[in-house]
Design a protein around this motif. Structure first.
Motif, mmCIF file in Angstrom:
data_model
loop_
_atom_site.group_PDB
_atom_site.id
_atom_site.type_symbol
_atom_site.label_atom_id
_atom_site.label_comp_id
_atom_site.label_asym_id
_atom_site.label_seq_id
_atom_site.Cartn_x
_atom_site.Cartn_y
_atom_site.Cartn_z
ATOM 1 N N THR A 115 -4.666 15.889 -16.614
ATOM 2 C CA THR A 115 -4.421 16.600 -17.666
ATOM 3 C C THR A 115 -2.489 17.638 -17.569
ATOM 4 N N CYS A 116 -2.851 18.135 -16.182
ATOM 5 C CA CYS A 116 -1.250 18.245 -16.254
ATOM 6 C C CYS A 116 0.005 18.030 -16.077
ATOM 7 N N LEU A 117 -0.424 16.974 -15.431
ATOM 8 C CA LEU A 117 0.584 15.739 -15.613
ATOM 9 C C LEU A 117 1.161 15.228 -16.906
ATOM 10 N N SER A 118 -0.382 14.952 -17.579
ATOM 11 C CA SER A 118 0.241 14.830 -19.346
ATOM 12 C C SER A 118 0.774 15.803 -19.662
ATOM 13 N N ASN A 119 0.061 16.601 -19.737
ATOM 14 C CA ASN A 119 1.260 18.459 -20.616
ATOM 15 C C ASN A 119 3.006 18.272 -19.961
ATOM 16 N N VAL A 120 2.999 17.893 -18.497
ATOM 17 C CA VAL A 120 4.227 17.689 -18.863
ATOM 18 C C VAL A 120 4.680 16.723 -18.395
ATOM 19 N N ARG A 121 4.886 15.231 -18.378
ATOM 20 C CA ARG A 121 5.397 14.594 -19.067
ATOM 21 C C ARG A 121 6.023 14.905 -20.579
ATOM 22 N N LEU A 122 4.719 15.407 -21.437
ATOM 23 C CA LEU A 122 4.862 15.489 -22.402
ATOM 24 C C LEU A 122 6.493 16.481 -22.718
ATOM 25 N N GLY A 123 6.496 17.441 -21.647
ATOM 26 C CA GLY A 123 7.676 18.761 -21.386
ATOM 27 C C GLY A 123 8.531 18.314 -21.473
ATOM 28 N N ILE A 124 8.750 16.873 -20.668
ATOM 29 C CA ILE A 124 9.338 16.005 -20.307
ATOM 30 C C ILE A 124 10.610 15.406 -21.907
ATOM 31 N N LEU A 148 0.811 -1.361 0.123
ATOM 32 C CA LEU A 148 -0.170 0.029 -0.327
ATOM 33 C C LEU A 148 1.166 0.858 0.299
ATOM 34 N N LYS A 149 2.710 1.151 0.551
ATOM 35 C CA LYS A 149 3.043 2.070 0.177
ATOM 36 C C LYS A 149 2.665 3.193 -0.894
ATOM 37 N N ALA A 150 3.082 4.691 -0.330
ATOM 38 C CA ALA A 150 2.847 5.248 -1.894
ATOM 39 C C ALA A 150 3.650 5.415 -2.392
ATOM 40 N N GLU A 151 4.194 4.524 -3.688
ATOM 41 C CA GLU A 151 5.299 4.629 -4.519
ATOM 42 C C GLU A 151 5.264 3.836 -5.665
ATOM 43 N N ALA A 152 5.603 4.323 -6.748
ATOM 44 C CA ALA A 152 4.772 2.975 -7.201
ATOM 45 C C ALA A 152 5.924 2.769 -8.471
ATOM 46 N N PRO A 153 4.516 1.644 -8.135
ATOM 47 C CA PRO A 153 5.544 -0.165 -8.204
ATOM 48 C C PRO A 153 6.432 -0.046 -9.145
ATOM 49 N N SER A 154 7.005 -2.001 -9.518
ATOM 50 C CA SER A 154 7.496 -1.297 -10.064
ATOM 51 C C SER A 154 7.372 -1.679 -11.495
ATOM 52 N N HIS A 178 10.057 9.018 -13.206
ATOM 53 C CA HIS A 178 9.727 8.122 -11.898
ATOM 54 C C HIS A 178 8.680 9.452 -11.305
ATOM 55 N N VAL A 179 9.305 10.086 -11.052
ATOM 56 C CA VAL A 179 8.985 11.159 -9.786
ATOM 57 C C VAL A 179 6.903 11.120 -10.395
ATOM 58 N N LEU A 180 7.144 11.814 -12.214
ATOM 59 C CA LEU A 180 5.725 12.089 -12.552
ATOM 60 C C LEU A 180 5.009 10.137 -12.897
ATOM 61 N N ASN A 181 6.069 9.677 -12.535
ATOM 62 C CA ASN A 181 5.016 8.378 -12.834
ATOM 63 C C ASN A 181 4.057 8.393 -11.374
ATOM 64 N N GLU A 182 4.752 8.263 -10.493
ATOM 65 C CA GLU A 182 4.976 8.129 -8.673
ATOM 66 C C GLU A 182 3.207 8.829 -9.109
ATOM 67 N N CYS A 183 3.600 10.202 -9.226
ATOM 68 C CA CYS A 183 1.860 11.361 -8.854
ATOM 69 C C CYS A 183 0.924 10.616 -10.366
ATOM 70 N N THR A 184 1.298 10.017 -11.358
ATOM 71 C CA THR A 184 0.305 9.304 -12.070
ATOM 72 C C THR A 184 -0.485 8.768 -10.904
ATOM 73 N N ILE A 185 0.403 8.420 -10.193
ATOM 74 C CA ILE A 185 -0.762 6.999 -9.356
ATOM 75 C C ILE A 185 -1.868 7.563 -8.384
#
Lengths: 184, 366
Positions: B290-299, B7-13, B310-317
């Motif tokens: 929506t914002c996460l999508s735009n930032v991902r595109l930006g990266i 349940l930990k608040a991290e993106a899974p492998s 990695h941080v972005l993937n975590e946020c998505t979850i």
């Protein structure tokens, strides 16, 4: 356009029939079309109908069947209940799901016509228990892909990448010789 | 492993950042539906049957000598509702399993790459997840476990219909292969509707990742095979791979076209989204996605350089309601959730940045 049958309501459904290469078009209102069309599909909502509804639309009892016909069909369906779980084919059409593994044998003759509508075929061609999956097709594709990459790398003079792809191709070819089994 | 571990608040492998084509393909998922012979399907089975199935499967897993994977077994009934929701949001269990009360359970590998649902729609749902585009590798992972289980359990199989499942849409191979893709370019160019219709002709389905009805949330799409009978496993995977490679190419073209035609507008959009994520105090899940999508595109386009994927993937979850409430430590009203969500994202983005700076990997000005 006015419905060709009742000549009262607006025609909203076009039925195209091709018999011996001869094409004819009829225009009906929804009420009359529902009576004529053998599958009684709701033309406008076709996309949103859940799968179980579709199954009963295709193979269930058409609503315009009269009582005598209904009675004639009913008993034969009931005698066909699955001995393992009591599921009937009619219940399957309503639920869209089967009751137990045995159902596939019980309804083995009727199922293919349903499966033909929702699947690519009616016969399983893939893996069997205790049998290795034939990975050759996939591996061949991978080799093809790696060869393209190798050519590109050579063109661009990326020789380190090229060496990597060459090793990859060798490993894949070895895998292919071993019959798709991943051995070290 | 106890449940808290999962349940930990991290993106899974499987949301890692390695994987092929990872600028467009987030993850790959393989699911195999299997049933035990001699038992009715979960739709109509008795409590007694359900219990026996659960016990047989648990027993089989205890006999597995799987060097790489350590499995843990959890009973759904024993979990609080919020914890179930977190597992759903992590894609470890399905919403259907989460709502089952009796004798439903899940077996999860330590790295969360494998989860096996017991007594969902079928007796067994073997699911494997990998980062990036790895259809063949992920299928092999699932197939290996399937072969091991086959030796220990009486799997229902029929010569004509293949692996037998409760729903005829899964019969045959029981295989559903799906690829999660980030397609902001095709979405902005309004190509998704055409693409969805085209894919339907190839027997493929397009869905949103945050469940039904979330088709364009965060420009994340899940593309999977519809057909399971009449095609062998390798054909299904090969067809999906071909389609996905074509979509990747189209998405790359769309991104380049956007960059050429309206670079400033695109940059503005991306930086605004980044600003919103870093500073907003109230954030709905829609806005966050929506914002996460735009930032991902930006990266991906090199416009934003100081945020790790990695941080972005975590946020998505983490922006999903269950995780936000777990982060808050209590159940929240939707309005309260939006406040906590904004706080969570701010913390993650700032934390991620400071970590990066410590490592000295990136030294760009914000």
């Amino acid at each position: 356009m006015i419905c060709e049958h009742c000549k009262q309501r607006k025609a909203t459904v076009t039925v195209t029939q091709i018999i011996n290469g001869h094409k004819s078009e009829k225009h009906y209102c929804e009420v009359c079309a529902a009576q004529f069309h053998p599958f009684n599909l709701d033309f406008h909502k076709e996309e949103q109908i859940p799968i179980h509804q579709l199954l009963s639309n295709w193979f269930g009892m058409p609503i315009w069947k009269n009582e005598t016909q209904e009675r004639a069909v009913q008993p034969s369906i009931q005698t066909n209940a699955c001995p393992a779980c009591g599921f009937t084919f009619r219940k399957f059409l309503n639920e869209g799901k089967l009751g137990c593994p045995q159902c596939y044998e019980t309804f083995g003759e009727k199922l293919p016509q349903v499966l033909a509508k929702i699947q690519a075929g009616t016969k399983h061609t893939g893996k069997r228990p205790g049998q290795k999956v034939d990975n050759n097709r996939i591996i061949k594709k991978q080799i093809e892909h790696a060869r393209e990459q190798l050519q590109l790398a050579i063109q661009d003079e990326r020789f380190e990448d090229a060496a990597k792809f060459r090793d990859e191709i060798k490993a894949l070819e070895r895998k292919l010789e071993m019959g798709g089994v991943d051995t070290p | 492993m106890n449940l808290e571990y999962f349940l930990k608040a991290e993106a899974p492998s499987w949301m890692g950042v390695d994987g092929e084509e990872n600028d467009i393909v987030i993850s790959t998922r393989i699911r195999l539906a299997r049933n035990l012979d001699g038992f009715r399907f979960p739709l109509i089975f008795t409590d007694e049957e359900a219990k026996t199935v659960d016990q047989m499967v648990t027993q089989a897993f205890s006999q597995l000598n799987n060097g790489n994977h350590h499995f843990s077994h959890f009973t759904i009934q024993e979990m609080p509702v919020l914890q179930r929701q977190v597992l759903v949001e992590k894609h470890l269990i399905s919403p259907m399993l989460a709502n089952r009360e009796k004798f439903a359970s899940v077996i999860i590998s330590k790295d969360e790459a494998i989860s096996v649902m017991v007594n969902e729609e079928d007796h067994l749902r073997i699911q494997c997840l990998s980062p990036g585009l790895q259809l063949i590798e992920t299928y092999e992972m699932a197939n290996k476990l399937d072969c091991q289980l086959e030796k220990l359990l009486p799997i229902a199989f029929n010569n004509q219909f293949g692996y037998l499942t409760s729903c005829p849409t899964n019969v045959g191979t029981g295989l559903r292969a799906s690829v999660m893709m980030h397609l902001p370019g095709l979405s902005m160019m309004k190509q998704m509707k055409v693409l969805t219709q085209m894919l339907a002709r190839f027997g493929m389905v397009v869905r949103g990742i945050y469940g039904e009805g979330s088709e364009n949330l965060g420009n994340m799409y899940q593309i999977s095979n519809q057909v399971t009978l009449g095609k062998a496993e390798d054909e299904i995977i090969d067809d999906l791979q071909t389609v996905v490679m074509q979509i990747i190419e189209q998405e790359r073209n769309a991104r380049q076209t956007l960059l050429k035609q309206s670079q400033v507008a695109l940059e503005d959009r991306i930086h605004r989204a980044f600003g919103t994520l870093k500073h907003a105090r109230i954030m709905t899940s829609e806005e966050a996605a929506t914002c996460l999508s735009n930032v991902r595109l930006g990266i991906d386009l090199g416009i934003i350089k100081n945020v790790s994927k990695h941080v972005l993937n975590e946020c998505t979850i983490l922006i999903q309601p269950g995780f936000v409430q777990q982060y808050a430590g209590t159940t929240l009203e939707p309005g309260e959730r939006d406040v906590f969500r904004a706080k969570l994202i701010r913390e993650k983005l700032n934390d991620g940045n400071s970590k990066l700076k410590e490592k000295g990997e990136e030294k760009h000005d914000v």
